[in-house]
Enzyme design. Structure first.
Site, PDB file in Angstrom:
ATOM      1  CG  ASP A   1      -2.210   0.903   1.056  1.00  0.00           C
ATOM      2  OD1 ASP A   1      -2.294   1.379   0.229  1.00  0.00           O
ATOM      3  OD2 ASP A   1      -2.623   0.987   2.143  1.00  0.00           O
TER       4      ASP A   1
ATOM      5  CG  LEU B   1       8.968 -17.115  -4.055  1.00  0.00           C
ATOM      6  CD1 LEU B   1       8.848 -17.114  -2.664  1.00  0.00           C
ATOM      7  CD2 LEU B   1       9.464 -15.830  -4.517  1.00  0.00           C
TER       8      LEU B   1
ATOM      9  CG  HIS C   1      -0.289   2.761  -9.060  1.00  0.00           C
ATOM     10  ND1 HIS C   1      -0.409   2.156  -7.940  1.00  0.00           N
ATOM     11  CD2 HIS C   1      -1.149   3.210  -9.639  1.00  0.00           C
ATOM     12  CE1 HIS C   1      -1.544   2.536  -7.587  1.00  0.00           C
ATOM     13  NE2 HIS C   1      -2.215   3.309  -8.591  1.00  0.00           N
TER      14      HIS C   1
HETATM   15  C1  IPE Z   1      -5.391  -2.604  -0.229  1.00  0.00           C
HETATM   16  O1  IPE Z   1      -5.215  -1.476  -0.346  1.00  0.00           O
HETATM   17  C2  IPE Z   1      -5.320  -3.607  -1.665  1.00  0.00           C
HETATM   18  C3  IPE Z   1      -4.047  -3.483  -2.153  1.00  0.00           C
HETATM   19  C4  IPE Z   1      -2.964  -3.338  -1.531  1.00  0.00           C
HETATM   20  C5  IPE Z   1      -4.029  -4.277  -3.531  1.00  0.00           C
HETATM   21  P1  IPE Z   1      -6.223  -0.467  -0.648  1.00  0.00           P
HETATM   22  O2  IPE Z   1      -5.482   1.253  -0.717  1.00  0.00           O
HETATM   23  O3  IPE Z   1      -7.165  -0.494  -1.710  1.00  0.00           O
HETATM   24  O4  IPE Z   1      -6.912  -0.229   0.823  1.00  0.00           O
HETATM   25  P2  IPE Z   1      -7.924   0.629   1.841  1.00  0.00           P
HETATM   26  O5  IPE Z   1      -8.654   1.262   0.541  1.00  0.00           O
HETATM   27  O6  IPE Z   1      -6.927   2.094   1.966  1.00  0.00           O
HETATM   28  O7  IPE Z   1      -8.478   0.059   2.732  1.00  0.00           O
HETATM   29  C1  IPE Z   2      -1.417   0.530  -3.404  1.00  0.00           C
HETATM   30  O1  IPE Z   2      -1.335   1.769  -3.697  1.00  0.00           O
HETATM   31  C2  IPE Z   2      -1.816  -0.085  -4.817  1.00  0.00           C
HETATM   32  C3  IPE Z   2      -3.071  -0.598  -4.803  1.00  0.00           C
HETATM   33  C4  IPE Z   2      -4.004  -0.473  -3.963  1.00  0.00           C
HETATM   34  C5  IPE Z   2      -3.617  -1.094  -6.101  1.00  0.00           C
HETATM   35  P1  IPE Z   2      -2.416   2.887  -3.350  1.00  0.00           P
HETATM   36  O2  IPE Z   2      -2.816   3.059  -4.670  1.00  0.00           O
HETATM   37  O3  IPE Z   2      -3.595   2.331  -2.361  1.00  0.00           O
HETATM   38  O4  IPE Z   2      -1.759   3.995  -2.717  1.00  0.00           O
HETATM   39  P2  IPE Z   2      -2.393   5.153  -1.667  1.00  0.00           P
HETATM   40  O5  IPE Z   2      -2.990   4.291  -0.432  1.00  0.00           O
HETATM   41  O6  IPE Z   2      -3.557   5.894  -2.391  1.00  0.00           O
HETATM   42  O7  IPE Z   2      -1.134   5.798  -1.219  1.00  0.00           O
HETATM   43 MG    MG Z   3      -3.977   2.370  -0.651  1.00  0.00          MG
END
Ligand code: IPE
Ligand code: IPE
Ligand code: MG
Length: 263
Positions: free
Chosen positions: A27, A138, A44
């Site tokens: 995240d 792995l 990303h």
């Molecule tokens: C969780 O992250 C999903 C992934 C890392 C793929 P999100 O960014 O979607 O989660 P929330 O919305 O903060 O709970």
């Molecule tokens: C994690 O990063 C990737 C996915 C959930 C796909 P985020 O896109 O959720 O990044 P934040 O949480 O907005 O910083």
């Molecule tokens: Mg996120």
């Protein structure tokens, strides 16, 4: 950077405990980008660089299973352009990295719903699994379009159908049967789940499988999660005392002494 752990990591290495199964909620790509005045897409993209690094490091450390939460069933609620970016990056990752993963002896498994996914994505996921099926290194589990509640809903439907068709009696349903009817059927439960970005929640990840997982929440955003961060998290895991509802060894000895002395 990937490579040999640096000298500075030596004290951490002593404390590190290698889990059989490490799962990661990757995240914070968006926040990483925002802090640098970059687009979310760039966040990303940098996240994929960190994916390559953790796969190489997990293999090097002898971790058997690495699960990466790459797209949740709730992430479809993001703007269409971001979804397109994320799907594009997944496709690019498989097209560009599959040969390398194969050479690294990595076996790829994918967990998550496939029913409504674009057919080109489904084909790529299937290709990644079939090409690496016989690898013995792995196991990289990609949780894509994954949500634990829909995984459990699917499981209940499948078992209910077995009951309805007379192949299964309700009293035969047990925990092992439930585990082996989930997407993660062949995968052991995660020993430790790391979440980056400072959020402290599961966000619908592995709800059943995480019953006795250790959680390590780290403040850095996913693109900054490097080998040093991984070793710190595994050292934190190494300091945990897993009891699974029982007693730690020293307390077990204490309690048998008390019983033996009649106290
Ligand atoms: C969780 O992250 C999903 C992934 C890392 C793929 P999100 O960014 O979607 O989660 P929330 O919305 O903060 O709970
Ligand atoms: C994690 O990063 C990737 C996915 C959930 C796909 P985020 O896109 O959720 O990044 P934040 O949480 O907005 O910083
Ligand atoms: Mg996120």
């Amino acid at each position: 950077m990937a490579g040999q752990p640096s000298f500075a990591d030596a004290p951490i290495l002593d404390a590190v405990c290698i889990p059989r199964h490490l799962a990661v909620i990757m995240d914070g790509n968006g926040r990483w980008a925002k802090a640098r005045k970059l687009s979310r897409t760039q966040g990303h993209r940098q996240g994929v660089v960190a994916v390559r690094e953790i796969v190489a490091n997990a293999a090097k450390l002898g971790i058997q299973y690495l699960t990466l939460f790459s797209f949740s069933s709730e992430n479809w609620s993001r703007p269409a352009s971001e979804i397109a970016d994320l799907l594009g990056l997944l496709k690019l990752f498989i097209r560009k990295d599959l040969s390398t993963l194969h050479k690294q002896n990595v076996r790829v498994l994918v967990i998550g719903g496939r029913a409504n996914l674009p057919s080109d994505i489904v084909s790529l996921l299937e290709e990644a699994e079939s090409r690496t099926a016989n690898n013995s290194g792995l196991t990289l589990v990609i949780a894509f379009n994954y949500g634990a509640r829909s995984e459990m809903t699917d499981m209940v439907r499948r078992l209910a159908k077995e009951v309805q068709e007379g192949r299964l009696a309700p009293e035969q349903i047990n925990e092992d049967m439930i585990s082996s009817t989930l997407y993660s059927a062949s995968i052991p439960d995660p020993d430790v789940i790391i979440r980056t970005s400072g959020e402290k929640r599961l966000s619908n990840f592995l709800l059943w499988q995480a019953a006795y997982s250790e959680f390590v929440f780290v403040d850095c955003n996913w693109p900054d999660f490097d080998e040093h961060q991984l070793l710190l998290a595994l050292a934190e895991y190494g300091r945990r005392n897993r009891r699974f509802g029982g007693l730690a060894e020293e307390d077990r000895q204490d309690s048998s002494k008390i019983v033996a002395s009649g106290g």
